[in-house]
Structure formats: structure tokens, C-alpha cells
Design a protein around this motif. Structure first.
Motif, mmCIF file in Angstrom:
data_model
loop_
_atom_site.group_PDB
_atom_site.id
_atom_site.type_symbol
_atom_site.label_atom_id
_atom_site.label_comp_id
_atom_site.label_asym_id
_atom_site.label_seq_id
_atom_site.Cartn_x
_atom_site.Cartn_y
_atom_site.Cartn_z
ATOM 1 N N GLY A 84 0.760 -1.177 -0.063
ATOM 2 C CA GLY A 84 0.097 0.014 -0.089
ATOM 3 C C GLY A 84 0.898 1.274 0.064
ATOM 4 O O GLY A 84 0.397 2.280 -0.365
ATOM 5 N N LEU A 85 2.088 1.208 0.624
ATOM 6 C CA LEU A 85 2.846 2.479 0.600
ATOM 7 C C LEU A 85 3.496 2.896 -0.763
ATOM 8 O O LEU A 85 3.544 3.943 -1.041
ATOM 9 N N SER A 86 4.013 1.810 -1.527
ATOM 10 C CA SER A 86 4.768 2.446 -2.682
ATOM 11 C C SER A 86 3.290 2.646 -3.621
ATOM 12 O O SER A 86 3.921 3.668 -4.378
ATOM 13 N N SER A 87 2.399 1.938 -3.703
ATOM 14 C CA SER A 87 1.324 2.394 -4.598
ATOM 15 C C SER A 87 0.713 3.694 -4.232
ATOM 16 O O SER A 87 0.182 4.767 -5.128
ATOM 17 N N ARG A 88 0.626 4.364 -2.660
ATOM 18 C CA ARG A 88 -0.108 5.426 -2.549
ATOM 19 C C ARG A 88 1.227 6.509 -3.076
ATOM 20 O O ARG A 88 0.864 7.554 -3.463
ATOM 21 N N TYR A 89 2.429 6.189 -2.657
ATOM 22 C CA TYR A 89 3.462 7.105 -3.216
ATOM 23 C C TYR A 89 3.497 7.412 -4.639
ATOM 24 O O TYR A 89 3.563 8.659 -5.148
ATOM 25 N N TYR A 90 3.154 6.326 -5.500
ATOM 26 C CA TYR A 90 2.862 6.443 -6.824
ATOM 27 C C TYR A 90 1.967 7.318 -7.271
ATOM 28 O O TYR A 90 1.963 8.385 -8.072
ATOM 29 N N ALA A 91 0.644 7.343 -6.469
ATOM 30 C CA ALA A 91 -0.752 7.980 -6.782
ATOM 31 C C ALA A 91 -0.289 9.453 -6.396
ATOM 32 O O ALA A 91 -0.696 10.372 -7.093
ATOM 33 N N LYS A 92 0.467 9.803 -5.456
ATOM 34 C CA LYS A 92 0.572 10.986 -4.741
ATOM 35 C C LYS A 92 1.647 11.787 -5.432
ATOM 36 O O LYS A 92 1.515 13.008 -5.718
ATOM 37 N N ASN A 93 2.694 11.287 -5.581
ATOM 38 C CA ASN A 93 4.095 11.891 -6.088
ATOM 39 C C ASN A 93 4.461 11.686 -7.664
ATOM 40 O O ASN A 93 5.249 12.277 -8.212
ATOM 41 N N LEU A 94 3.791 10.692 -8.342
ATOM 42 C CA LEU A 94 4.298 10.290 -9.395
ATOM 43 C C LEU A 94 3.156 10.372 -10.516
ATOM 44 O O LEU A 94 3.405 9.724 -11.730
ATOM 45 N N GLY A 95 2.242 11.243 -10.406
ATOM 46 C CA GLY A 95 1.211 10.993 -11.200
ATOM 47 C C GLY A 95 0.414 10.017 -11.386
ATOM 48 O O GLY A 95 -0.523 9.802 -12.420
ATOM 49 N N GLY A 96 0.328 8.880 -10.544
ATOM 50 C CA GLY A 96 -0.361 7.953 -10.562
ATOM 51 C C GLY A 96 -1.786 7.857 -10.380
ATOM 52 O O GLY A 96 -2.633 6.961 -10.914
ATOM 53 N N SER A 97 -2.360 8.910 -9.648
ATOM 54 C CA SER A 97 -3.903 9.032 -9.148
ATOM 55 C C SER A 97 -4.737 9.433 -10.445
ATOM 56 O O SER A 97 -5.806 8.832 -10.529
ATOM 57 N N GLY A 98 -4.104 9.752 -11.588
ATOM 58 C CA GLY A 98 -4.800 9.776 -12.922
ATOM 59 C C GLY A 98 -4.901 8.698 -13.534
ATOM 60 O O GLY A 98 -5.807 8.417 -14.540
ATOM 61 N N LYS A 99 -4.405 7.506 -13.209
ATOM 62 C CA LYS A 99 -4.341 6.270 -13.886
ATOM 63 C C LYS A 99 -4.730 5.084 -13.149
ATOM 64 O O LYS A 99 -5.040 3.973 -13.250
ATOM 65 N N ASN A 124 5.607 10.161 7.350
ATOM 66 C CA ASN A 124 5.099 11.719 7.673
ATOM 67 C C ASN A 124 4.875 12.423 6.129
ATOM 68 O O ASN A 124 3.963 13.209 6.122
ATOM 69 N N ASP A 125 5.759 12.264 5.066
ATOM 70 C CA ASP A 125 5.678 12.868 4.027
ATOM 71 C C ASP A 125 4.331 12.249 3.184
ATOM 72 O O ASP A 125 3.449 12.832 2.868
ATOM 73 N N LEU A 126 4.387 11.049 3.245
ATOM 74 C CA LEU A 126 3.273 10.376 2.485
ATOM 75 C C LEU A 126 1.660 10.525 3.073
ATOM 76 O O LEU A 126 0.890 10.770 2.362
ATOM 77 N N ASN A 127 1.687 10.967 4.415
ATOM 78 C CA ASN A 127 0.470 11.154 5.007
ATOM 79 C C ASN A 127 0.258 12.716 5.202
ATOM 80 O O ASN A 127 -0.920 13.015 5.543
ATOM 81 N N ALA A 128 1.172 13.474 4.763
ATOM 82 C CA ALA A 128 0.835 15.043 4.714
ATOM 83 C C ALA A 128 -0.124 15.369 3.881
ATOM 84 O O ALA A 128 0.000 15.024 2.731
ATOM 85 N N GLY A 129 -1.093 16.154 4.550
ATOM 86 C CA GLY A 129 -2.217 16.780 3.689
ATOM 87 C C GLY A 129 -3.067 15.745 3.204
ATOM 88 O O GLY A 129 -3.599 15.276 4.218
ATOM 89 N N ASP A 130 -3.656 15.616 2.202
ATOM 90 C CA ASP A 130 -4.586 14.676 1.646
ATOM 91 C C ASP A 130 -4.199 13.115 1.823
ATOM 92 O O ASP A 130 -3.233 12.744 0.983
ATOM 93 N N LEU A 175 -7.493 5.190 6.283
ATOM 94 C CA LEU A 175 -7.314 6.419 5.644
ATOM 95 C C LEU A 175 -8.156 7.187 5.869
ATOM 96 O O LEU A 175 -9.508 6.944 5.248
ATOM 97 N N SER A 176 -8.144 8.703 5.990
ATOM 98 C CA SER A 176 -8.982 9.579 6.009
ATOM 99 C C SER A 176 -9.507 9.730 4.443
ATOM 100 O O SER A 176 -8.718 9.896 3.531
ATOM 101 N N GLY A 177 -10.767 9.714 4.179
ATOM 102 C CA GLY A 177 -11.256 9.787 2.703
ATOM 103 C C GLY A 177 -11.502 8.573 2.269
ATOM 104 O O GLY A 177 -11.952 8.498 1.146
ATOM 105 N N ALA A 178 -11.125 7.553 2.858
ATOM 106 C CA ALA A 178 -11.208 6.118 2.266
ATOM 107 C C ALA A 178 -12.422 5.446 2.815
ATOM 108 O O ALA A 178 -12.954 5.803 4.057
ATOM 109 N N GLN A 179 -12.947 4.390 1.989
ATOM 110 C CA GLN A 179 -14.096 3.350 2.521
ATOM 111 C C GLN A 179 -13.216 2.302 3.769
ATOM 112 O O GLN A 179 -12.361 1.622 3.175
ATOM 113 N N ASN A 180 -13.472 2.453 4.872
ATOM 114 C CA ASN A 180 -12.500 1.707 5.959
ATOM 115 C C ASN A 180 -13.396 0.638 6.415
ATOM 116 O O ASN A 180 -14.285 0.840 7.029
#
Length: 228
Positions: free
Chosen positions: A112-127, A163-169, A196-201
Motif C-alpha cells: 500500500g505504501l509504494s502504490s500510495r507514493y505513486y498515486a501522490k507523487n508520480l502522477g499515478g492518481s490519474g491512472k 510523515n511525507d506520505l500522509n501529509a495533507g490529503d 485512511l481519511s477519505g477512504a472506505q474503511n
């Protein structure tokens, strides 16, 4: 107290994996549709793409073509940021192979961590259309205090990476986010780390850290979520 030694936790995890029940029979009617996305499965620490054998078999039984089910393996010793860069390439490969415009990403534990990093920092959220975390250390786990790989340091509570991954949204962009956590998971401490805040948990029944990925009920919920 849920703390266990690293060796004991790994032994339990490997035993659970070795004794996992065969793939259960999924629904008799195909739930795969023209709008279903290919799925990229991302395993966790000290694991491989074979972790997903049961769930991938269940998706196939429910009509998903094998070409739509990517059981990717990567070097779990390395930084999750490095894995995220490799994951970006794998997402593009899967999209090209299927002709789809988006993928669903289903992760276990550290995946979950690498994929969240991809979504947040590498433009992955659009894919990504749907993102799933099963027993993910999204806010860290004290279990990681007993291992020394770069990836494991990053799973420690309060790490700079987290800390960086969870900062903000915590659920950035347009993907639909969902997590599943078990009250009997002795690897993810505390249990609240997963949500996660904003997720279905979703809280599961009493499942071990490894078993969550092959549980029939969790499978059905994940299938319905990614296909909604």
C-alpha cells in the motif's frame, strides 16, 4: 499487548501461507464487464506476486481474463519510493497490454505504501480508478522496529517517509480508496494504522495478516468495490 518478535511473526505468516486453503469457488455468473479495469496486485514485505494466487484465481472464476490480473513481484528490500517508480512502469505495461485507460490497484501490507507514493507523487492518481489496501501499515507499525531493510525503516511509526506520505490529503486525486483491517492482525500495530481519511474503511472478522488476502468474504467485498 500485540507485540511479537520479528521471527515469530514471520514464522506465523509463512505457516499461514503454506497452509492456506485452496481457492474457494467464486460466483457462477461472470461479474466482469466491459467497464471492468485490469487489476495490478502489489504484495508486501518478504513476499511475492504468488501471494495473490487465491484472489487472482477467484477473479478468474468470476470472469476476469488472466491478462487483466497482474501479479507483480518486486524487490521488497528497497525503498518504497524506488518501488513506486517501478510500479509506474508496470501500470503502463498493464494498460498497454489491455487497452484500458485506468487500472485498479489491490495491495497487501507494505504494498500500500509504494502504490500510495505513486498515486501522490508520480502522477499515478490519474491512472488509478480504485485502490485497495489489505492490512496496510499506512500510519506505521511497531512490528517494523525489528527489521532493518530500507523498506522496513519506512514502515516505522513516525518515519520521514510516512510523515511525507500522509501529509495533507491521505487519499489524493480521483481514485476511489478503500482499506480492510483485522482486529486479529498481529503485524500491523496499532490496528488504526490501516484506515485512511477519505477512504472506505472496513473492519474484517478475526483474520491473520496473511489470511486477509485469501478470505472469501474480503474477496467478494474487494471485487464489488473495484467493479462498482
Amino acid at each position: 499487548m500485540k507485540k511479537r518478535s520479528l521471527s515469530a511473526a514471520l514464522a506465523t505468516a509463512l505457516l499461514a501461507l503454506a497452509t492456506a486453503t485452496p481457492s474457494h469457488a467464486a460466483g457462477g455468473t461472470s461479474t466482469f464487464t466491459a467497464s471492468s479495469n485490469p487489476i495490478l496486485f502489489v504484495h508486501g514485505y518478504s513476499s511475492s506476486g504468488s501471494y495473490w494466487n487465491t484472489m487472482a484465481d477467484d477473479f478468474r472464476a468470476d470472469g476476469w481474463p488472466s491478462a487483466y490480473l497482474g501479479q507483480w513481484s518486486y524487490d521488497w528490500h528497497q525503498s518504497n519510493a524506488t518501488t513506486a517508480q517501478q510500479l509506474a512502469t508496470e501500470v503502463d505495461r498493464l494498460l498497454a497490454a489491455t487497452g484500458a485507460s485506468k487500472v485498479d490497484v489491490v495491495t497487501h501490507s507494505m504494498g500500500g505504501l509504494s502504490s500510495r507514493y505513486y498515486a501522490k507523487n508520480l502522477g499515478g492518481s490519474g491512472k488509478i480508478d480504485a485502490w485497495v489496501s489489505l492490512g496496510g501499515p499506512n500510519h506505521g507499525t511497531d512490528w517494523a522496529n525489528g527489521c532493518v531493510d530500507t523498506s522496513c525503516y519506512e514502515m516505522r511509526i513516525g518515519s520521514a517517509f510516512l510523515n511525507d506520505l500522509n501529509a495533507g490529503d491521505e487519499t489524493p486525486g480521483t481514485p476511489r480508496y478503500a482499506t480492510w483491517w483485522s482486529p486479529c492482525d498481529t503485524v500491523i500495530n496499532p490496528d488504526s494504522s490501516v484506515s485512511l481519511s477519505g477512504a472506505q474503511n472496513t473492519k474484517t472478522v478475526c483474520l491473520g495478516h496473511i489470511a486477509i488476502g485469501s478470505d472469501p468474504t474480503v474477496y467478494g467485498q474487494v471485487r464489488d468495490f473495484v467493479n462498482s
